[in-house]
Write an enzyme that holds these catalytic residues in place. Structure first.
Site, PDB file in Angstrom:
ATOM      1  N   ARG A 100       8.302   4.258  -0.305  1.00  0.00           N
ATOM      2  CA  ARG A 100       7.049   4.349   0.460  1.00  0.00           C
ATOM      3  C   ARG A 100       7.164   3.327   1.573  1.00  0.00           C
ATOM      4  NH1 ARG A 100       0.841   5.176  -1.323  1.00  0.00           N
ATOM      5  NH2 ARG A 100       1.692   7.279  -1.323  1.00  0.00           N
ATOM      6  N   HIS A 134       4.246  12.994   4.604  1.00  0.00           N
ATOM      7  CA  HIS A 134       4.028  12.736   3.170  1.00  0.00           C
ATOM      8  C   HIS A 134       4.480  13.993   2.406  1.00  0.00           C
ATOM      9  CE1 HIS A 134       2.647  11.002  -0.428  1.00  0.00           C
ATOM     10  NE2 HIS A 134       1.361  10.845  -0.191  1.00  0.00           N
ATOM     11  N   GLN A 151       3.458  14.932  -1.327  1.00  0.00           N
ATOM     12  CA  GLN A 151       2.057  15.341  -1.467  1.00  0.00           C
ATOM     13  C   GLN A 151       1.873  16.787  -1.008  1.00  0.00           C
ATOM     14  OE1 GLN A 151      -0.703  13.323  -2.714  1.00  0.00           O
ATOM     15  NE2 GLN A 151      -1.453  15.408  -2.882  1.00  0.00           N
ATOM     16  N   ASP A 178      -8.275  14.323   4.720  1.00  0.00           N
ATOM     17  CA  ASP A 178      -7.631  13.079   4.287  1.00  0.00           C
ATOM     18  C   ASP A 178      -8.426  11.940   4.917  1.00  0.00           C
ATOM     19  OD1 ASP A 178      -5.827  11.207   3.295  1.00  0.00           O
ATOM     20  OD2 ASP A 178      -4.314  11.553   4.854  1.00  0.00           O
ATOM     21  N   CYS A 198      -5.712  14.593  -0.780  1.00  0.00           N
ATOM     22  CA  CYS A 198      -4.599  13.939  -1.478  1.00  0.00           C
ATOM     23  C   CYS A 198      -5.058  12.697  -2.241  1.00  0.00           C
ATOM     24  CB  CYS A 198      -3.494  13.598  -0.483  1.00  0.00           C
ATOM     25  SG  CYS A 198      -3.958  12.327   0.718  1.00  0.00           S
ATOM     26  N   ARG A 210       1.042  16.034  -8.661  1.00  0.00           N
ATOM     27  CA  ARG A 210       2.041  15.135  -8.057  1.00  0.00           C
ATOM     28  C   ARG A 210       3.206  14.952  -9.025  1.00  0.00           C
ATOM     29  NH1 ARG A 210       1.069  11.517  -3.895  1.00  0.00           N
ATOM     30  NH2 ARG A 210       3.276  11.010  -4.088  1.00  0.00           N
TER      31      ARG A 210
HETATM   32  N1  NVA Z   1      -2.891   9.375   5.173  1.00  0.00           N
HETATM   33  C1  NVA Z   1      -3.033   8.476   4.042  1.00  0.00           C
HETATM   34  C2  NVA Z   1      -2.474   9.078   2.798  1.00  0.00           C
HETATM   35  C3  NVA Z   1      -2.638   8.247   1.570  1.00  0.00           C
HETATM   36  C4  NVA Z   1      -2.014   8.859   0.363  1.00  0.00           C
HETATM   37  C5  NVA Z   1      -2.337   7.165   4.359  1.00  0.00           C
HETATM   38  O1  NVA Z   1      -1.241   7.186   4.934  1.00  0.00           O
HETATM   39  O2  NVA Z   1      -2.884   6.121   4.038  1.00  0.00           O
HETATM   40  N1   CP Z   2      -1.986  10.628  -2.602  1.00  0.00           N
HETATM   41  C1   CP Z   2      -1.269   9.510  -2.725  1.00  0.00           C
HETATM   42  O1   CP Z   2      -0.132   9.398  -2.267  1.00  0.00           O
HETATM   43  O2   CP Z   2      -1.907   8.520  -3.424  1.00  0.00           O
HETATM   44  P1   CP Z   2      -1.422   7.021  -3.626  1.00  0.00           P
HETATM   45  O3   CP Z   2      -1.530   6.310  -2.317  1.00  0.00           O
HETATM   46  O4   CP Z   2      -2.369   6.487  -4.667  1.00  0.00           O
HETATM   47  O5   CP Z   2      -0.003   7.030  -4.121  1.00  0.00           O
END
Ligand code: NVA
Ligand code: CP
Length: 302
Positions: free
Chosen positions: A102, A129, A132, A221, A261, A289
């Site tokens: 990540r 992502h 997801q 989102d 998500c 997931r």
């Molecule tokens: N668009 C959000 C997704 C979180 C799972 C982010 O990047 O924070």
């Molecule tokens: N949807 C998602 O990726 O959640 P987290 O940020 O909790 O991993």
């Protein structure tokens, strides 16, 4: 040759295969059968940002496959003190069978994938992502029994990782996509152009009114992704009027589903009434997931 999953385009030839494998392994595991297809394998998970779902679903997922997961917070490893991504990738590849990352940026993601000699899976970066979106497509297939020709509407931040991966994911699976977002937050043109190449209808608009008519799926989102926190005030102003609410859901098809998500911020991108209402599949989506990632890990290590 090792295979990575850092963009939806990495699965353009086997997306439905992965989705069907996820659905199959989910059923198998729930019926009490073993799915230990990766016995003895070790997954390393590097996190530069917070996570609930990604962390837990990968860790439980690899253990269901008979393997082992290792949580590596950036601040606890030398990467956080300036060791290069190249050396981190080369060294970790000697211990691990697969890496989940990540990342703050897509450039870091690409660099890690370039130097790692084992498969790298994106657990999100600033551009995409993919885990997801594969999960979401799996969830849609479970609910609707097909993907092709459905109408997918995404309302909110059109320039974020989810929006970009949805564009590609819808393209690959033959679903039409509409992105409803203030002009300032329209997706990077690369993702729009790539999506169009698959022959689907792609519509980008800033008009919320009537946008959910005929929709099979409505998704949103957060308006403030991880890394966007300094723009919070501006964003809250810019996105006002883009909340997914009950009237918007009512204009969609009667059996439309609502997706997010998560994490969600109620009263902003969606009302709690919708997110926990009869159209919502957000908790199934979160569970999936794990099953989608099980299928992804099995596929990349095949
Ligand atoms: N668009 C959000 C997704 C979180 C799972 C982010 O990047 O924070
Ligand atoms: N949807 C998602 O990726 O959640 P987290 O940020 O909790 O991993």
């Amino acid at each position: 040759m090792k295979r990575d999953l850092i963009s939806m385009l990495d699965v353009k030839n086997n997306l439905e295969e992965i989705i069907d494998l996820g659905i199959k392994l989910k059923k198998k595991s729930k019926s009490g059968e073993s799915i230990e297809l990766l016995r003895g394998k070790t997954l390393g998970m590097i996190f530069e940002k917070s996570s609930t779902r990604t962390r837990v679903s990968f860790e439980v997922g690899i253990s269901k496959l008979g393997g082992h997961g290792l949580f590596l917070s950036k601040n606890d490893i030398q990467l956080g003190r300036g060791e290069s991504i190249e050396d981190t990738a080369l060294v970790l590849s000697r211990y691990l069978d697969i890496i989940m990352y990540r990342a703050m940026s897509n450039n870091s993601m690409k660099e890690l994938a370039k130097y790692a000699t084992v498969p790298v899976i994106s657990g999100l970066d600033d551009k995409e992502h993919p885990c997801q979106v594969i999960t979401d497509l799996m969830t849609i297939k479970e609910k609707k029994e097909k993907l092709k020709d459905l109408n997918f509407v995404y309302i909110g931040d059109g320039k974020n990782n989810m929006s970009h991966s949805y564009l590609l994911g819808c393209g690959i699976s033959g679903m039409n996509i509409k992105i409803v977002s203030p002009k300032k937050y329209w997706p990077d043109s690369f993702f729009v152009e790539e999506a169009k190449k698959f022959g689907i209808n792609v519509e980008i608009t800033d008009i919320v009114k009537g946008s959910t008519k005929n929709a099979d799926v409505i998704a949103t989102d957060t308006w403030i992704s991880m890394g966007d926190e300094s723009e919070k005030e501006t964003r809250l102003k810019d996105f006002s009027g883009y909340t997914v609410n009950q009237p918007l859901m009512q204009q969609a098809k009667i059996d439309a589903i609502f997706m997010h998500c998560l994490p969600a911020y109620y009263g902003y991108e969606v009302t709690k009434e919708v997110a926990h209402g009869r159209h919502s599949v957000i908790i199934d989506e979160a569970e999936n997931r794990m099953w989608a990632q099980i299928a992804i890990m099995v596929t990349l290590l095949k």
